[in-house]
Write a protein that holds these residues in place. Structure first.
Motif, PDB file in Angstrom:
ATOM      1  N   ILE A 192       0.851  -1.185   0.000  1.00  0.00           N
ATOM      2  CA  ILE A 192       0.000   0.000   0.000  1.00  0.00           C
ATOM      3  C   ILE A 192       0.887   1.234   0.000  1.00  0.00           C
ATOM      4  N   HIS A 193       0.719   2.087  -0.993  1.00  0.00           N
ATOM      5  CA  HIS A 193       1.427   3.365  -1.041  1.00  0.00           C
ATOM      6  C   HIS A 193       0.452   4.455  -0.615  1.00  0.00           C
ATOM      7  N   THR A 194       0.780   5.149   0.464  1.00  0.00           N
ATOM      8  CA  THR A 194      -0.183   6.083   1.037  1.00  0.00           C
ATOM      9  C   THR A 194       0.524   7.239   1.730  1.00  0.00           C
ATOM     10  N   ARG A 195      -0.076   8.414   1.631  1.00  0.00           N
ATOM     11  CA  ARG A 195       0.404   9.588   2.368  1.00  0.00           C
ATOM     12  C   ARG A 195      -0.529   9.910   3.538  1.00  0.00           C
ATOM     13  N   LEU A 196      -1.692   9.281   3.590  1.00  0.00           N
ATOM     14  CA  LEU A 196      -2.665   9.631   4.617  1.00  0.00           C
ATOM     15  C   LEU A 196      -2.168   9.445   6.047  1.00  0.00           C
ATOM     16  N   PRO A 197      -1.471   8.361   6.399  1.00  0.00           N
ATOM     17  CA  PRO A 197      -1.033   8.250   7.792  1.00  0.00           C
ATOM     18  C   PRO A 197      -0.090   9.369   8.219  1.00  0.00           C
ATOM     19  N   ILE A 198       0.544  10.035   7.241  1.00  0.00           N
ATOM     20  CA  ILE A 198       1.403  11.178   7.552  1.00  0.00           C
ATOM     21  C   ILE A 198       0.575  12.449   7.665  1.00  0.00           C
ATOM     22  N   VAL A 199      -0.269  12.726   6.683  1.00  0.00           N
ATOM     23  CA  VAL A 199      -0.961  14.024   6.656  1.00  0.00           C
ATOM     24  C   VAL A 199      -2.286  14.010   7.403  1.00  0.00           C
ATOM     25  N   LEU A 200      -2.874  12.822   7.583  1.00  0.00           N
ATOM     26  CA  LEU A 200      -4.147  12.697   8.302  1.00  0.00           C
ATOM     27  C   LEU A 200      -4.089  11.402   9.121  1.00  0.00           C
ATOM     28  N   ALA A 214      -6.141  -8.634   9.465  1.00  0.00           N
ATOM     29  CA  ALA A 214      -6.784  -9.853   8.968  1.00  0.00           C
ATOM     30  C   ALA A 214      -6.308 -10.257   7.578  1.00  0.00           C
ATOM     31  N   LEU A 215      -5.463  -9.454   6.948  1.00  0.00           N
ATOM     32  CA  LEU A 215      -5.023  -9.779   5.594  1.00  0.00           C
ATOM     33  C   LEU A 215      -4.142 -11.025   5.598  1.00  0.00           C
ATOM     34  N   PRO A 216      -4.253 -11.881   4.578  1.00  0.00           N
ATOM     35  CA  PRO A 216      -3.526 -13.148   4.594  1.00  0.00           C
ATOM     36  C   PRO A 216      -2.109 -13.078   4.021  1.00  0.00           C
ATOM     37  N   TRP A 217      -1.699 -11.911   3.511  1.00  0.00           N
ATOM     38  CA  TRP A 217      -0.407 -11.805   2.827  1.00  0.00           C
ATOM     39  C   TRP A 217       0.594 -10.984   3.651  1.00  0.00           C
ATOM     40  N   PRO A 218       1.891 -11.161   3.376  1.00  0.00           N
ATOM     41  CA  PRO A 218       2.857 -10.191   3.908  1.00  0.00           C
ATOM     42  C   PRO A 218       2.477  -8.793   3.431  1.00  0.00           C
ATOM     43  N   LEU A 219       2.508  -7.825   4.349  1.00  0.00           N
ATOM     44  CA  LEU A 219       1.989  -6.494   4.063  1.00  0.00           C
ATOM     45  C   LEU A 219       3.096  -5.460   4.219  1.00  0.00           C
ATOM     46  N   VAL A 220       3.269  -4.651   3.178  1.00  0.00           N
ATOM     47  CA  VAL A 220       4.199  -3.528   3.219  1.00  0.00           C
ATOM     48  C   VAL A 220       3.396  -2.252   3.014  1.00  0.00           C
ATOM     49  N   VAL A 221       3.588  -1.287   3.911  1.00  0.00           N
ATOM     50  CA  VAL A 221       2.972   0.026   3.761  1.00  0.00           C
ATOM     51  C   VAL A 221       4.085   1.030   3.522  1.00  0.00           C
ATOM     52  N   VAL A 222       4.046   1.655   2.356  1.00  0.00           N
ATOM     53  CA  VAL A 222       5.034   2.674   1.992  1.00  0.00           C
ATOM     54  C   VAL A 222       4.381   4.033   2.197  1.00  0.00           C
ATOM     55  N   VAL A 223       4.846   4.753   3.224  1.00  0.00           N
ATOM     56  CA  VAL A 223       4.321   6.084   3.475  1.00  0.00           C
ATOM     57  C   VAL A 223       5.194   7.099   2.734  1.00  0.00           C
ATOM     58  N   LEU A 248       5.010  -3.841   7.584  1.00  0.00           N
ATOM     59  CA  LEU A 248       6.376  -3.338   7.473  1.00  0.00           C
ATOM     60  C   LEU A 248       6.281  -1.931   6.908  1.00  0.00           C
ATOM     61  N   LEU A 249       6.894  -0.949   7.580  1.00  0.00           N
ATOM     62  CA  LEU A 249       6.754   0.453   7.192  1.00  0.00           C
ATOM     63  C   LEU A 249       8.031   0.966   6.538  1.00  0.00           C
ATOM     64  N   LEU A 250       7.858   1.520   5.351  1.00  0.00           N
ATOM     65  CA  LEU A 250       8.951   2.131   4.603  1.00  0.00           C
ATOM     66  C   LEU A 250       8.533   3.545   4.209  1.00  0.00           C
ATOM     67  N   ASN A 251       9.515   4.410   4.027  1.00  0.00           N
ATOM     68  CA  ASN A 251       9.213   5.770   3.576  1.00  0.00           C
ATOM     69  C   ASN A 251       9.873   6.041   2.235  1.00  0.00           C
ATOM     70  N   GLN A 252       9.103   6.642   1.337  1.00  0.00           N
ATOM     71  CA  GLN A 252       9.702   7.172   0.116  1.00  0.00           C
ATOM     72  C   GLN A 252       9.526   8.686   0.137  1.00  0.00           C
ATOM     73  N   ALA A 253      10.583   9.376  -0.288  1.00  0.00           N
ATOM     74  CA  ALA A 253      10.586  10.830  -0.330  1.00  0.00           C
ATOM     75  C   ALA A 253      10.951  11.263  -1.737  1.00  0.00           C
ATOM     76  N   VAL A 254      10.647  12.505  -2.033  1.00  0.00           N
ATOM     77  CA  VAL A 254      11.052  13.123  -3.288  1.00  0.00           C
ATOM     78  C   VAL A 254      12.037  14.225  -2.949  1.00  0.00           C
ATOM     79  N   LEU A 255      13.154  14.281  -3.678  1.00  0.00           N
ATOM     80  CA  LEU A 255      14.127  15.342  -3.472  1.00  0.00           C
ATOM     81  C   LEU A 255      13.569  16.630  -4.075  1.00  0.00           C
TER      82      LEU A 255
END
Length: 346
Positions: A192-200, A214-223, A248-255
């Motif tokens: 899941i790629h999302t900005r909401l947990p950061i801004v809201l 409850a999801l059956p798969w390995p889950l990665v959330v990219v904030v 698993l939480l990862l962050n992507q940023a833009v320069l």
């Protein structure tokens, strides 16, 4: 008579906070005591790509500072209207990579669903600011066409939810999607790629947590956070709830010029993210979308910043410096034009 004790204040649901977002650039400047800087604000740019920013995100901006790095990401300026060679409407080739209604296939084994066109915040550098969401949203028609495209391609092992922002959808709508994905045996991972947990951060509520857990798969959330000041106590709490749900939480940023184009700023972002349980993932060179040229940092500066970051940070605190190039089979690591190797992390 003894007055009745006041009822405890109930937290407002995230949907109400969304509706209460600031949409008028002049109101935003008023809230920050920046009325004198209104001439730099562009009504025409705002008409082309509207302002939208949650009030809790505004509260993290520095009052009286026209150069605040969070403000710069959202305020429509006259600079957006200046023609810039090489900047276009589809900066990363989404149109050519369409593999079904709302489905984008660029990389082996993965399919990206453009789940919705909605976002809680409109970032001025957004590479999909010109995307035809009305015609290309995977949720349309109960996800039918998007699910069929995934079901018909057994090479797809990972599904990415993007947008817009997929968490702008109701949790019930997201449950509808993942219940259907459960019936596709070759899907093995969800991202899941999302900005909401950061801004809201209020979006990460009990209902969302229950769905994720409850999801059956390995889950990665990219904030997506570009500056350390985007984190506060509420964001930290949202990150804890996401981790508790198994993500698993990862962050992507833009320069971005004027936002995070200093090594100290990038280091602080990585450190602050780690404190919230989020590891750096990507540092993107700007996607060359029309209206965003004033954010661009040249490659030589980007490489120097990244090298300086490598020299001062532990390897797990150094994001990969990449560019997305239409037609490539993966993100492209930025390279020196003279062929020198990019420094490695330790």
């Amino acid at each position: 008579m003894i007055p009745a004790a006041p009822l405890p204040t109930q937290p407002r649901r995230w949907q109400q906070l969304w509706r209460d977002a600031v949409r008028d650039p002049r109101e935003l400047l008023d809230l920050l005591d920046l009325q004198a800087h209104a001439p730099a604000m562009s009504p025409e740019a705002a008409a082309q790509f509207p302002l939208r920013v949650p009030r809790s995100f505004v509260a993290r901006m520095r009052r009286g500072d026209p150069h605040d790095p969070l403000l710069r990401q959202v305020l429509p300026l006259d600079e957006e209207l200046r023609p810039a060679p090489g900047f276009g409407l589809d900066a990363v080739g989404d149109g050519a990579a369409k593999a079904g209604h709302g489905v984008i296939r660029k990389y082996t084994g993965r399919a990206l669903l453009v789940a919705t066109g909605s976002c809680a915040i409109n970032c001025r550098y957004c590479f999909r600011r010109h995307f035809p969401y009305a015609d290309e949203t995977a949720a349309a028609g109960g996800w039918g066409a998007a699910l069929a495209a995934i079901r018909d391609d057994p090479s797809i092992e990972e599904v990415l939810l993007s947008g817009g922002d997929p968490l702008s959808l109701s949790t019930a709508k997201l449950v509808e999607l993942t219940d259907a994905l459960r019936g596709i045996p070759h899907v093995r991972r969800l991202r899941i790629h999302t900005r909401l947990p950061i801004v809201l951060p209020e979006r990460v509520d009990a209902e969302l947590e229950a769905w994720l857990a409850a999801l059956p798969w390995p889950l990665v959330v990219v904030v997506h956070a570009n500056h350390a000041n985007e984190f506060d106590g509420e964001v930290d709490a949202a990150m804890r709830r996401l981790r508790a749900a198994g993500a698993l939480l990862l962050n992507q940023a833009v320069l971005l010029k004027g936002v995070n184009d200093r090594v100290e700023t990038l280091a602080a972002l990585a450190e602050r993210g780690l404190a919230a349980g989020v590891l750096p993932y990507y540092l993107h060179q700007l996607d060359r979308v029309a209206g965003a040229a004033h954010f661009e940092v040249d490659d030589a500066t980007a490489l120097a910043l990244h090298a300086a970051l490598v020299a001062r940070q532990s390897g797990y605190l150094v994001p990969r410096l990449v560019r997305e190039v239409a037609g490539d089979a993966s993100k492209r690591a930025l390279a020196h034009p003279d062929g020198r190797a990019v420094p490695t992390v330790a």
